[in-house]
Each structure stands twice: as structure tokens, then as C-alpha cells.
Design a protein around this motif. Structure first.
Motif, short mmCIF file in Angstrom:
data_model
loop_
_atom_site.label_atom_id
_atom_site.label_comp_id
_atom_site.label_asym_id
_atom_site.label_seq_id
_atom_site.Cartn_x
_atom_site.Cartn_y
_atom_site.Cartn_z
N MET A 117 42.41 52.27 33.89
CA MET A 117 41.62 52.22 35.10
C MET A 117 42.33 51.36 36.14
O MET A 117 42.36 51.71 37.30
CB MET A 117 40.22 51.68 34.78
N GLU A 118 42.90 50.25 35.73
CA GLU A 118 43.59 49.39 36.68
C GLU A 118 44.78 50.10 37.32
O GLU A 118 45.08 49.90 38.50
CB GLU A 118 44.04 48.09 36.00
N ARG A 119 45.45 50.95 36.56
CA ARG A 119 46.58 51.70 37.10
C ARG A 119 46.13 52.59 38.26
O ARG A 119 46.81 52.70 39.28
CB ARG A 119 47.21 52.53 35.98
N TRP A 120 44.97 53.23 38.12
CA TRP A 120 44.44 54.07 39.19
C TRP A 120 44.10 53.24 40.42
O TRP A 120 44.39 53.63 41.53
CB TRP A 120 43.19 54.80 38.71
N ARG A 121 43.48 52.10 40.20
CA ARG A 121 43.13 51.23 41.34
C ARG A 121 44.38 50.78 42.10
O ARG A 121 44.42 50.80 43.32
CB ARG A 121 42.36 50.01 40.85
N ARG A 122 45.38 50.40 41.34
CA ARG A 122 46.64 49.96 41.95
C ARG A 122 47.29 51.10 42.73
O ARG A 122 47.74 50.92 43.86
CB ARG A 122 47.60 49.43 40.89
N ALA A 123 47.32 52.30 42.13
CA ALA A 123 47.90 53.47 42.80
C ALA A 123 47.13 53.78 44.08
O ALA A 123 47.73 54.12 45.10
CB ALA A 123 47.89 54.67 41.86
N CYS A 124 45.84 53.65 44.03
CA CYS A 124 45.01 53.91 45.21
C CYS A 124 45.29 52.88 46.30
O CYS A 124 45.44 53.22 47.47
CB CYS A 124 43.54 53.91 44.83
N ARG A 125 45.38 51.61 45.92
CA ARG A 125 45.68 50.55 46.90
C ARG A 125 47.06 50.76 47.53
O ARG A 125 47.23 50.62 48.74
CB ARG A 125 45.67 49.18 46.22
N GLU A 126 48.04 51.13 46.70
CA GLU A 126 49.42 51.23 47.18
C GLU A 126 49.71 52.52 47.94
O GLU A 126 50.49 52.52 48.88
CB GLU A 126 50.38 51.09 46.00
N ARG A 127 49.10 53.65 47.50
CA ARG A 127 49.45 54.95 48.09
C ARG A 127 48.26 55.72 48.61
O ARG A 127 48.38 56.88 48.99
CB ARG A 127 50.20 55.79 47.06
N GLY A 128 47.10 55.10 48.59
CA GLY A 128 45.91 55.78 49.08
C GLY A 128 45.50 56.93 48.18
O GLY A 128 45.81 56.96 46.99
#
Length: 78
Positions: free
Chosen positions: A1-12
Motif C-alpha cells: 500500500m505504501e508503494r502505491w501512495r509513494r507512486a501517487c505522490r511522485e507521479r500522480g
């Protein structure tokens, strides 16, 4: 789940879009045709004791033939 949050923060939104099935995209059209021919020959020809193709056996055969690693889930999704 954290990987998805990070991807969303970094690349929208683009960071969390599906990249598609991880399974068959690793094989070319030629390799898929070759795999089909080998599956038709049957499991006995490839060293198994019976004529049952399982997802695990198919995964193993792909690895032997093409040196490509697949998950059982990726094989089952085709």
C-alpha cells in the motif's frame, strides 16, 4: 500500500495506473506459438509422470524453454 501512495505522490495518477498483466507480455508472438506446440506434445514428453498440464508445470516449461520467469497467477490470467 505504501508503494502505491509513494507512486501517487511522485507521479500522480499515472504512477498508479495498471501496467497490464505481468504474465504473457514477456513472451513474443513466436514464443507463444512455440509454447502452444510444446504444450500439445504433452507433459510426458517434458518429463512429468502423467498427462496433466497444471499452471505450475506450464510456468516451469516456460522457464525451461525461454528462460523467462512467470508467476502462476500470471499464467492463469491468460
Amino acid at each position: 500500500m505504501e508503494r502505491w501512495r509513494r507512486a501517487c505522490r511522485e507521479r500522480g495518477e499515472l504512477g498508479v495506473l495498471s501496467k497490464g498483466s505481468p504474465g504473457w507480455s514477456r513472451l513474443s508472438e513466436t514464443q507463444i506459438a512455440s509454447l502452444g506446440r510444446e504444450l500439445e506434445r504433452g507433459p510426458l514428453v517434458h518429463g512429468w509422470a502423467d498427462q496433466r498440464w497444471t499452471l505450475e508445470r506450464t510456468r516451469t516449461l516456460i522457464g525451461r524453454l525461454f528462460r523467462v520467469s512467470h508467476t502462476v497467477e500470471g499464467i492463469g490470467s491468460c
